[in-house]
Design an enzyme around this catalytic site. Structure first.
Site, PDB file in Angstrom:
ATOM      1  N   ASP A  57      71.436   4.498 -19.723  1.00  0.00           N
ATOM      2  CA  ASP A  57      71.303   5.170 -21.009  1.00  0.00           C
ATOM      3  C   ASP A  57      72.648   5.801 -21.364  1.00  0.00           C
ATOM      4  O   ASP A  57      73.393   6.207 -20.477  1.00  0.00           O
ATOM      5  CB  ASP A  57      70.197   6.241 -20.968  1.00  0.00           C
ATOM      6  CG  ASP A  57      69.618   6.529 -22.354  1.00  0.00           C
ATOM      7  OD1 ASP A  57      68.472   6.118 -22.628  1.00  0.00           O
ATOM      8  OD2 ASP A  57      70.350   7.138 -23.158  1.00  0.00           O
ATOM      9  N   THR A 114      65.898  -0.924 -32.170  1.00  0.00           N
ATOM     10  CA  THR A 114      66.242  -1.886 -33.233  1.00  0.00           C
ATOM     11  C   THR A 114      65.653  -1.310 -34.509  1.00  0.00           C
ATOM     12  O   THR A 114      64.434  -1.234 -34.662  1.00  0.00           O
ATOM     13  CB  THR A 114      65.610  -3.264 -32.945  1.00  0.00           C
ATOM     14  OG1 THR A 114      64.235  -3.074 -32.609  1.00  0.00           O
ATOM     15  CG2 THR A 114      66.306  -3.951 -31.783  1.00  0.00           C
ATOM     16  N   THR A 149      61.921  -5.098 -30.057  1.00  0.00           N
ATOM     17  CA  THR A 149      61.438  -5.954 -31.141  1.00  0.00           C
ATOM     18  C   THR A 149      62.613  -6.355 -32.023  1.00  0.00           C
ATOM     19  O   THR A 149      63.389  -5.485 -32.430  1.00  0.00           O
ATOM     20  CB  THR A 149      60.408  -5.181 -31.985  1.00  0.00           C
ATOM     21  OG1 THR A 149      59.428  -4.617 -31.097  1.00  0.00           O
ATOM     22  CG2 THR A 149      59.739  -6.092 -32.994  1.00  0.00           C
ATOM     23  N   ARG A 182      54.841  -4.457 -25.809  1.00  0.00           N
ATOM     24  CA  ARG A 182      53.587  -4.293 -26.575  1.00  0.00           C
ATOM     25  C   ARG A 182      52.921  -3.004 -26.112  1.00  0.00           C
ATOM     26  O   ARG A 182      51.778  -2.995 -25.681  1.00  0.00           O
ATOM     27  CB  ARG A 182      52.664  -5.476 -26.352  1.00  0.00           C
ATOM     28  CG  ARG A 182      53.251  -6.807 -26.729  1.00  0.00           C
ATOM     29  CD  ARG A 182      52.299  -7.941 -26.357  1.00  0.00           C
ATOM     30  NE  ARG A 182      51.392  -8.309 -27.454  1.00  0.00           N
ATOM     31  CZ  ARG A 182      50.334  -9.088 -27.280  1.00  0.00           C
ATOM     32  NH1 ARG A 182      50.011  -9.516 -26.070  1.00  0.00           N
ATOM     33  NH2 ARG A 182      49.570  -9.415 -28.314  1.00  0.00           N
ATOM     34  N   LYS A 236      55.407 -10.603 -31.814  1.00  0.00           N
ATOM     35  CA  LYS A 236      55.492  -9.141 -31.893  1.00  0.00           C
ATOM     36  C   LYS A 236      55.620  -8.679 -33.343  1.00  0.00           C
ATOM     37  O   LYS A 236      54.942  -7.744 -33.790  1.00  0.00           O
ATOM     38  CB  LYS A 236      56.697  -8.672 -31.082  1.00  0.00           C
ATOM     39  CG  LYS A 236      56.954  -7.200 -31.181  1.00  0.00           C
ATOM     40  CD  LYS A 236      55.878  -6.387 -30.544  1.00  0.00           C
ATOM     41  CE  LYS A 236      56.108  -4.946 -30.929  1.00  0.00           C
ATOM     42  NZ  LYS A 236      54.946  -4.112 -30.740  1.00  0.00           N
ATOM     43  N   ARG A 243      49.443  -5.047 -39.028  1.00  0.00           N
ATOM     44  CA  ARG A 243      48.979  -3.656 -39.068  1.00  0.00           C
ATOM     45  C   ARG A 243      49.435  -2.973 -40.359  1.00  0.00           C
ATOM     46  O   ARG A 243      48.644  -2.274 -41.012  1.00  0.00           O
ATOM     47  CB  ARG A 243      49.503  -2.903 -37.852  1.00  0.00           C
ATOM     48  CG  ARG A 243      48.895  -1.522 -37.649  1.00  0.00           C
ATOM     49  CD  ARG A 243      49.140  -1.065 -36.250  1.00  0.00           C
ATOM     50  NE  ARG A 243      48.654   0.264 -35.948  1.00  0.00           N
ATOM     51  CZ  ARG A 243      47.385   0.569 -35.623  1.00  0.00           C
ATOM     52  NH1 ARG A 243      46.463  -0.389 -35.624  1.00  0.00           N
ATOM     53  NH2 ARG A 243      47.041   1.811 -35.341  1.00  0.00           N
ATOM     54  N   CYS A 290      58.233   1.394 -35.617  1.00  0.00           N
ATOM     55  CA  CYS A 290      57.661   0.062 -35.422  1.00  0.00           C
ATOM     56  C   CYS A 290      57.113  -0.461 -36.742  1.00  0.00           C
ATOM     57  O   CYS A 290      57.734  -1.277 -37.414  1.00  0.00           O
ATOM     58  CB  CYS A 290      56.547   0.131 -34.385  1.00  0.00           C
ATOM     59  SG  CYS A 290      57.113   0.569 -32.767  1.00  0.00           S
ATOM     60  N   TYR A 350      55.579  11.624 -36.832  1.00  0.00           N
ATOM     61  CA  TYR A 350      54.945  10.488 -37.532  1.00  0.00           C
ATOM     62  C   TYR A 350      53.529  10.220 -37.063  1.00  0.00           C
ATOM     63  O   TYR A 350      52.744   9.562 -37.756  1.00  0.00           O
ATOM     64  CB  TYR A 350      55.818   9.226 -37.381  1.00  0.00           C
ATOM     65  CG  TYR A 350      55.536   8.407 -36.144  1.00  0.00           C
ATOM     66  CD1 TYR A 350      56.151   8.706 -34.937  1.00  0.00           C
ATOM     67  CD2 TYR A 350      54.661   7.325 -36.183  1.00  0.00           C
ATOM     68  CE1 TYR A 350      55.893   7.956 -33.801  1.00  0.00           C
ATOM     69  CE2 TYR A 350      54.393   6.563 -35.047  1.00  0.00           C
ATOM     70  CZ  TYR A 350      55.018   6.892 -33.861  1.00  0.00           C
ATOM     71  OH  TYR A 350      54.753   6.156 -32.736  1.00  0.00           O
ATOM     72  N   ARG A 358      61.060   9.631 -36.815  1.00  0.00           N
ATOM     73  CA  ARG A 358      61.513   8.473 -37.593  1.00  0.00           C
ATOM     74  C   ARG A 358      60.454   8.062 -38.614  1.00  0.00           C
ATOM     75  O   ARG A 358      59.298   7.832 -38.282  1.00  0.00           O
ATOM     76  CB  ARG A 358      61.832   7.295 -36.673  1.00  0.00           C
ATOM     77  CG  ARG A 358      63.180   7.432 -35.939  1.00  0.00           C
ATOM     78  CD  ARG A 358      63.585   6.119 -35.301  1.00  0.00           C
ATOM     79  NE  ARG A 358      64.838   6.234 -34.542  1.00  0.00           N
ATOM     80  CZ  ARG A 358      64.901   6.223 -33.203  1.00  0.00           C
ATOM     81  NH1 ARG A 358      63.793   6.162 -32.502  1.00  0.00           N
ATOM     82  NH2 ARG A 358      66.058   6.305 -32.578  1.00  0.00           N
ATOM     83  N   ARG A 433      44.452  13.163 -42.465  1.00  0.00           N
ATOM     84  CA  ARG A 433      44.048  12.167 -41.468  1.00  0.00           C
ATOM     85  C   ARG A 433      42.558  12.279 -41.128  1.00  0.00           C
ATOM     86  O   ARG A 433      42.114  11.791 -40.099  1.00  0.00           O
ATOM     87  CB  ARG A 433      44.883  12.334 -40.178  1.00  0.00           C
ATOM     88  CG  ARG A 433      46.362  12.042 -40.359  1.00  0.00           C
ATOM     89  CD  ARG A 433      46.651  10.585 -40.593  1.00  0.00           C
ATOM     90  NE  ARG A 433      48.092  10.340 -40.855  1.00  0.00           N
ATOM     91  CZ  ARG A 433      48.591   9.199 -41.290  1.00  0.00           C
ATOM     92  NH1 ARG A 433      47.788   8.190 -41.511  1.00  0.00           N
ATOM     93  NH2 ARG A 433      49.869   9.034 -41.517  1.00  0.00           N
TER      94      ARG A 433
END
Ligand SMILES: NC(=O)c1ccc[n+]([C@@H]2O[C@H](COP(=O)([O-])OP(=O)(O)OC[C@H]3O[C@@H](n4cnc5c(N)ncnc54)[C@H](O)[C@@H]3O)[C@@H](O)[C@H]2O)c1
Ligand SMILES: CC(=O)N[C@@H]1[C@@H](OP(=O)(O)OP(=O)(O)OC[C@H]2O[C@@H](n3ccc(=O)[nH]c3=O)[C@H](O)[C@@H]2O)O[C@H](CO)[C@@H](O)[C@@H]1O
Length: 453
Positions: A57, A114, A149, A182, A236, A243, A290, A350, A358, A433
């Site tokens: 890292d 990514t 991904t 995943r 992926k 979704r 994602c 999030y 993010r 929610r």
């Protein structure tokens, strides 16, 4: 560690059983690049299986914490214990020396971010940096695995040429495979160990074979070998766009609530009682790195009209404004002009119980409320980077019940809010929610997808 010719997994004379034995006995050392929410659980499981894993890292604080046997990732069940054990056993060592790790490893696993550029194009800059480092340390018989991904065709069209150029090796001297992560934060270790089948696709059959041996040992679930790396990448990305589109359907249906003056969520729950329907949950938006990102790994990247994916993104991103509109209507219903109102947001990250900002929907929600003149306060026990959130004024969880907002908006329902004294709130609540028990308060409770005031 010095290399020996026997430490190869790609195109070797060893048979599968000999390679399995070599992998699980640490004779094929592994380097995992990226020790974040996904990379650290992955490195922990690899270390548990091989006894010889180096985590790489760029964040020296992350490296130091791991080498001290501590997990920098919070609220990931089982991770602190796993990291403590494999570090104590010498099975996992962290380093910021990517070059040294690449030179020593036989198996290189990339798990770095990514993301997207400001123009919503894929940002593969971190992956490119790591691929270059791995290339310089690549030896004949090595295997490179892309777990992050990436857009379809990236492994074969972008990473393979770069590895050939920087390593000086021939295509038949090392393996390269896409084996997409995943996993879900909150159950990452279980997911790495095999909640779902593991998708494996190599740039050639020998790469697929080598990667399948690795994941047959890492995962307790079956390995699904795709015909090539691109098919694995697509698997992926397709999961993610499926979704995002389905969440957009739920969000679009929720916007009918005002015109129909009904609780759309009741109809969604009823519709989902038969197996051919799986309408997702409406809410203030789709965050994380994602789901809101993967559609852009297809849309705009190929000469194909991806109208549905783009429309779904617009719908999901538009839910922040819908949430602010509904908040303004709720304030109007109690005679409070929004430009004189104080709105208390509960939950900023999030997703519930995950400390990730993010693309968090709370940010555009707060910005829209502030643009309308509201004062926006926010509670989130998982955040310590409030300086990045200039549309919100932080309020501690303990102080939340003492605030006197004109409206409360639940954006992210952390478990921490379970103990909130909801009865203390007399201001109307927009439960973004559908997470709270309305009977716990005398205040009016609304929902995204529920009737408007
Ligand atoms: N978070 C998820 O739910 C999830 C699930 C599946 C897949 N993914 C994929 O995994 C990727 C990583 O996600 P994450 O949640 O672990 O991200 P993260 O932000 O939690 O962690 C990324 C880590 O990589 C490190 N890093 C950055 N640049 C580096 C470099 N050049 N070399 C080595 N390390 C570097 C960072 O310091 C950080 O520790 C995502 O971009 C996504 O493509 C994420
Ligand atoms: C391996 C991997 O990449 N795994 C991903 C990971 O994705 P993730 O961690 O980003 O979490 P998600 O649950 O997808 O949430 C994203 C945002 O969408 C909002 N949302 C969600 C559902 C809904 O019905 N309505 C919503 O509005 C939610 O609040 C949040 O902001 O786990 C998912 C399984 O959980 C996987 O499918 C997905 O591939």
């Amino acid at each position: 560690m010095s290399r020996t010719a026997s430490r190869a997994i790609y195109d070797t004379s060893a048979d599968d059983d000999q390679l399995r034995e070599a992998f699980t006995s640490g004779e094929l050392p592994v380097a995992i690049y990226g020790l974040g929410k996904m990379g650290l659980p992955l490195a922990g499981v690899y270390a548990d299986v091989t006894g010889a894993t180096t985590g790489v890292d760029i964040d020296q604080h992350v490296v130091d914490q791991i080498n001290a046997g501590e997990s920098p990732i919070k609220r990931e069940p089982g991770l602190p214990e796993l990291v403590e054990r494999v570090v104590a056993d010498g099975a996992l060592e962290a380093t910021a020396d990517a070059e040294g790790a690449a030179a020593d490893a036989t198996i290189h696993v990339l798990m770095v971010p990514t993301l997207l550029t400001a123009e919503n194009d894929p940002d593969l800059s971190i992956m490119d940096e790591v691929i270059e480092t791995v290339g310089h340390g690549l030896d004949p018989g090595d295997l490179v695995i892309v777990e992050s991904t990436v857009p379809p065709r990236t492994t074969v069209d972008r990473f393979l040429p770069r590895l050939l150029e920087t390593s000086g090796l021939d295509p038949d001297q090392f393996g390269l495979a896409a084996c997409p992560e995943r996993t879900v934060s909150g159950q990452a270790i279980a997911d790495v160990r095999g909640t779902h089948p593991k998708i494996v696709g190599g740039v050639d059959p020998e790469s697929t074979r080598a990667a399948a041996i690795v994941y047959d040992e890492i995962s307790e679930n079956r390995v699904v070998e795709t015909s090539n790396a691109t098919a694995a990448e697509m698997t992926k990305v397709f999961e993610g766009v499926f979704r995002d589109v389905n969440i957009a359907i739920a969000n679009e249906l929720a916007t009918f609530a005002k015109a129909l003056d009904v609780d759309v969520r009741e109809a969604i729950d009823a519709a989902n009682t038969q197996p051919f329907c799986d309408i997702h949950d409406p809410g203030p938006g789709v965050g994380g790195h994602c789901i809101p990102i993967y559609p852009y790994f297809l849309a705009g990247q190929f000469d194909v009209d991806a109208d549905l994916l783009e429309t779904a993104r617009e719908r999901n991103d538009g839910m922040a404004i819908y949430t602010a509109d509904m908040t303004e209507a709720i304030l109007d219903s109690v005679g409070v002009p929004i430009d004189e109102a104080t709105v208390l947001l509960l939950g900023v990250t999030y997703k519930a119980n995950i400390a990730e900002l993010r693309n968090a929907p709370s940010i555009p929600v707060a910005e829209s409320l502030k643009q309308r003149g509201a004062t926006v306060e926010a509670v989130d026990p998982l955040i310590d980077r409030w300086h990045e959130l200039d549309a919100m004024t932080p309020v501690t969880l303990d102080a939340a019940a003492d605030r006197d907002p004109d409206a409360v908006v639940v954006v992210t329902p952390h478990d921490d809010f379970a103990d909130l004294d909801w009865a203390a709130f007399d201001a109307p609540i927009l439960d973004g929610r559908s997470s709270i028990d309305a009977s716990a308060t005398d205040a009016p409770v609304y929902a995204i997808g529920g009737p408007w005031p």
